[in-house]
Structures are given as C-alpha cells and as structure tokens.
Design an enzyme around this catalytic site. Structure first.
Site: not given
Length: 204
Positions: A63-65
């Site tokens: 899950l992207d930052r």
C-alpha cells in the site's frame, strides 16, 4: 576424454517448498498515511515497526506510502502469495477522494477499464458515494483548491499495478487527493483506527 559438463554436474536439486508455520497468523492493520509498508528504512522514514510488534509477519501485498487503510500481514508464505499474487485476482476496494465531480461517463470509463502507459486495466467496479465516508482526520490534511469541488468514488479492482487507482482516476480527469483501502477479498477495515490492528483466522 572430455566429459559433458551437464552430466558431470548431475541433476539440479529441486527447491524445497518452505514448510507452513506451525501457528499461521494473519493481521489486519489500518496503515496510516506517510508510513512505508516495510519494517525498516535506511532513510529514517516511518515504517510498520512503529505499529506492529509481532515477530515473523510481513506484508501480503503493498500500500503506497501516501495511501491509507487496510494492509494484511502474515507469517504464512503460501497465504501471502494467494493474497498478493495478481493471478488470483483478489478484489481490492478503495475509497478515493477525487478533484472534480465525476460524471456517469467518467465512471463508465473506469468500469470498462482505462488505457494506462503499461497497458489497459481490467474492468473495475466504480460508483459515486452519495455522502463522504466517515473517516479519521488525515495528518497532514489534504490540500484543497477552494474553487474546485471534490467527491468520493468507490473503486474495486482485481489487479495490483503500481499506483493503479491514482493512475486510473487521473486518466479519466479525476485526480485523487486521498486514497483509503477499505477491503481486500473477504477482509474489511471495519472500525480499525489508524495504526490499530486485529488478528483474524489465517485462511482464505
């Protein structure tokens, strides 16, 4: 007399499949904004270590930052592969706050699949949320343009491309301002607060 190097070396040993853990575990975490989906970072950025003190578990997928919401962690390699591998096409549902007011035409383009620079996406489920979802305040807050309205779209995809949801909404003229993942397959975020996790049966 020269030997055949292939016969001299003999057959290659088969890779042994890693045995499943004696006690499989599966954790559901609400990953906060600006946190990497890893347990260490050489640059000192925030990681999962600050929230999950369970030895031996690792993220099943990413899950992207700059995205928030549901992240699964497990100590079971086979379960991790079934969750994360795109070939299993496990549905992932997101709530995206977008810039602009989505038209039915834009939503239909998302449903049909859109052309990205790495090829067309699979068809998705997309609908406009009538009311903004009840969520925690993001830290830091989203920056808005007062002259541009925003709306929330629910998008369900079955792929795992890099930053796919953001790229899909941008491709139809709806830049994403905030992105929260609320469901992966049978697991949902439910009432988990940012940084909180709960354990569920480790099976799919």
């Amino acid at each position: 007399m020269s030997r055949n190097p292939r016969s001299a070396s003999g057959p290659r040993p088969r890779r042994q499949a890693k045995a499943p853990p004696a006690a499989p575990r599966l954790l559901l975490l609400n990953k906060p904004f600006d946190v990497l989906t890893q347990f260490a970072d050489a640059d000192g950025r925030a990681t999962l270590k600050a929230y999950v003190a369970v030895p031996g578990v690792y993220p099943a997928g990413r899950l992207d930052r700059d995205s928030e919401g549901l992240l699964l962690l497990t100590n079971d390699g086979q379960l991790q592969a079934r969750i994360a591998d795109p070939k299993h096409k496990l549905a992932k549902t997101y709530w995206a706050q977008v810039e602009g007011t989505p038209s039915e035409e834009q939503l239909q383009r998302l449903r049909q699949g859109v052309e990205l620079n790495d090829g067309p996406t699979l068809p998705a489920e997309a609908r406009l949320l009538a009311e903004p979802p009840v969520l925690w305040e993001r830290d830091p807050p989203v920056r808005f343009r007062k002259s541009v309205p925003t709306a929330w779209v629910e998008l369900t995809i079955r792929e795992g491309r890099n930053r796919q949801v953001r790229r899909m909404t941008a491709a139809v003229g709806l830049p994403t301002l905030r992105l929260v993942r609320v469901r992966i397959g049978p697991w949902s975020l439910a009432d988990l607060a940012p940084g909180e996790w709960r354990e569920v049966p480790a099976r799919l």
